[in-house]
Motif scaffolding. Structure first.
Motif, mmCIF file in Angstrom:
data_model
loop_
_atom_site.group_PDB
_atom_site.id
_atom_site.type_symbol
_atom_site.label_atom_id
_atom_site.label_comp_id
_atom_site.label_asym_id
_atom_site.label_seq_id
_atom_site.Cartn_x
_atom_site.Cartn_y
_atom_site.Cartn_z
ATOM 1 N N LEU A 39 1.160 4.050 -3.112
ATOM 2 C CA LEU A 39 0.911 5.474 -2.887
ATOM 3 C C LEU A 39 2.106 6.327 -3.314
ATOM 4 O O LEU A 39 1.927 7.435 -3.841
ATOM 5 C CB LEU A 39 0.595 5.727 -1.407
ATOM 6 C CG LEU A 39 -0.764 5.223 -0.914
ATOM 7 C CD1 LEU A 39 -0.866 5.356 0.597
ATOM 8 C CD2 LEU A 39 -1.906 5.983 -1.591
ATOM 9 N N HIS A 84 0.836 -1.207 0.000
ATOM 10 C CA HIS A 84 0.000 0.000 0.000
ATOM 11 C C HIS A 84 0.871 1.259 0.000
ATOM 12 O O HIS A 84 0.623 2.191 -0.791
ATOM 13 C CB HIS A 84 -0.906 -0.015 1.226
ATOM 14 C CG HIS A 84 -1.920 1.081 1.249
ATOM 15 N ND1 HIS A 84 -2.945 1.170 0.334
ATOM 16 C CD2 HIS A 84 -2.063 2.167 2.072
ATOM 17 C CE1 HIS A 84 -3.690 2.233 0.588
ATOM 18 N NE2 HIS A 84 -3.160 2.858 1.635
ATOM 19 N N GLU A 130 0.796 8.697 -8.508
ATOM 20 C CA GLU A 130 0.133 9.913 -8.017
ATOM 21 C C GLU A 130 -1.388 9.776 -8.065
ATOM 22 O O GLU A 130 -2.100 10.399 -7.266
ATOM 23 C CB GLU A 130 0.562 11.120 -8.854
ATOM 24 C CG GLU A 130 2.026 11.506 -8.660
ATOM 25 C CD GLU A 130 2.379 12.764 -9.428
ATOM 26 O OE1 GLU A 130 1.472 13.323 -10.088
ATOM 27 O OE2 GLU A 130 3.541 13.179 -9.373
ATOM 28 N N ASP A 131 -1.879 8.986 -9.009
ATOM 29 C CA ASP A 131 -3.326 8.839 -9.173
ATOM 30 C C ASP A 131 -3.874 7.601 -8.452
ATOM 31 O O ASP A 131 -4.982 7.142 -8.747
ATOM 32 C CB ASP A 131 -3.691 8.772 -10.654
ATOM 33 C CG ASP A 131 -3.000 7.615 -11.381
ATOM 34 O OD1 ASP A 131 -1.979 7.103 -10.857
ATOM 35 O OD2 ASP A 131 -3.471 7.231 -12.469
ATOM 36 N N TYR A 132 -3.102 7.065 -7.515
ATOM 37 C CA TYR A 132 -3.583 5.873 -6.802
ATOM 38 C C TYR A 132 -4.815 6.243 -5.984
ATOM 39 O O TYR A 132 -4.835 7.290 -5.327
ATOM 40 C CB TYR A 132 -2.493 5.326 -5.879
ATOM 41 C CG TYR A 132 -2.776 3.927 -5.394
ATOM 42 C CD1 TYR A 132 -2.676 2.842 -6.260
ATOM 43 C CD2 TYR A 132 -3.172 3.694 -4.080
ATOM 44 C CE1 TYR A 132 -2.956 1.560 -5.819
ATOM 45 C CE2 TYR A 132 -3.460 2.422 -3.638
ATOM 46 C CZ TYR A 132 -3.341 1.350 -4.522
ATOM 47 O OH TYR A 132 -3.634 0.077 -4.089
ATOM 48 N N LYS A 134 -7.172 7.224 -3.411
ATOM 49 C CA LYS A 134 -6.893 7.647 -2.037
ATOM 50 C C LYS A 134 -7.789 6.958 -1.019
ATOM 51 O O LYS A 134 -7.428 6.828 0.153
ATOM 52 C CB LYS A 134 -7.043 9.169 -1.918
ATOM 53 C CG LYS A 134 -6.160 9.957 -2.862
ATOM 54 C CD LYS A 134 -4.685 9.601 -2.706
ATOM 55 C CE LYS A 134 -3.814 10.408 -3.671
ATOM 56 N NZ LYS A 134 -2.385 9.984 -3.614
#
Length: 264
Positions: A246, A242, A250-252, A254
């Protein structure tokens, strides 16, 4: 094999040893938990040469998991296995073997590429499968006694359903991970679909659920010890994954948790 085991210790002594093995596994889980607070499990993207020379991923998975099948089969075929005529024992043994047949005889041959496994990790997994395979199946095949109506008890029914759901989630999540890249593609991608919509470690969540269900259905210190050890090791992997996702993307998502949906 029965004569060999009988020559080593009596039935009371062996049952005591099996219980001690379970408590040792819980102790090892505690030690592992403390260690993993400071160190990632040395495998895959976290592997390092300081943990030994690399072992091919397919070969490592096949060989290290194989004792989890061979040791139980030896116990079932070449010892008296007095309790295997009982339905609860049969079903619990089937749960155990179903997981490891898939893990050793099917999963390794579906791996596409895969990072090599450091030798120390490979060796420890091999020893664990011998140790746990003997502890679980010897207890279930020779000593475990359940009430006649145990298979209709809420603990057994709930545990069995948890095991099945966990097994399906684990297998499905592995399928998603294997198919992240199209032929010829390299690099890492964000897994999506299934339980990956909720947690980064969907495959780990599935296996933890699986063995928690097994422990609830089995109702023994041996199955509980296995569940605790599995949770400690796989929870560490899920958290490491995890954090890595992250940092990498950058677009993982949230809102996605590490291991348990909506919680953690």
């Amino acid at each position: 094999m029965e004569s060999l085991l009988s020559s080593l210790f009596s039935e009371n002594e062996e049952l005591y040893i099996l219980d001690c093995m379970a408590y040792v596994m819980v102790f090892m889980a505690a030690c592992t938990f403390v260690t993993l607070l400071f160190e990632n499990v040395p495998y895959g993207r976290y592997a390092s040469s300081r943990y030994g020379f690399p072992v091919n991923a397919k070969f490592a998975w096949f060989i290290q998991e194989l004792p989890a099948i061979l040791v139980p089969l030896c116990l079932l075929l070449w010892t008296s296995a007095a309790k295997t005529s009982l339905l609860p024992n049969q079903l619990l043994i089937a749960m155990y073997l179903c997981h490891y047949v898939q893990r050793s005889l099917i999963y390794p041959f579906l791996i596409r590429g895969g990072k090599p496994t450091p030798f120390i990790s490979f060796a420890l997994a091999f020893v664990f499968c011998i140790y746990n395979g003997y502890m679980q199946i010897r207890y279930l095949s020779h000593y475990a006694e359940y009430p006649a109506d145990w298979v209709t008890h809420p603990c057994f029914i709930t545990g069995s359903l948890l095991w099945l759901v966990g097994w399906l989630v684990n297998v499905h999540s592995d399928h998603i991970l294997r198919n992240l890249r199209k032929p010829g593609e390299t690099g890492y991608k964000i897994p999506t679909g299934g339980m990956f919509e909720y947690v980064s470690g969907a495959n780990f969540f599935g296996e933890i659920t699986e063995w928690a269900g097994f422990a609830l259905a089995g109702h023994s210190v041996h199955s509980v010890a296995f569940s605790i050890f599995t949770t400690v090791v796989l929870a560490s992997r899920a958290v490491a994954h995890h954090k890595w996702y992250l940092a990498k993307f950058e677009d993982y998502p949230k809102g996605r948790k590490a291991l348990f949906p909506f919680l953690f």
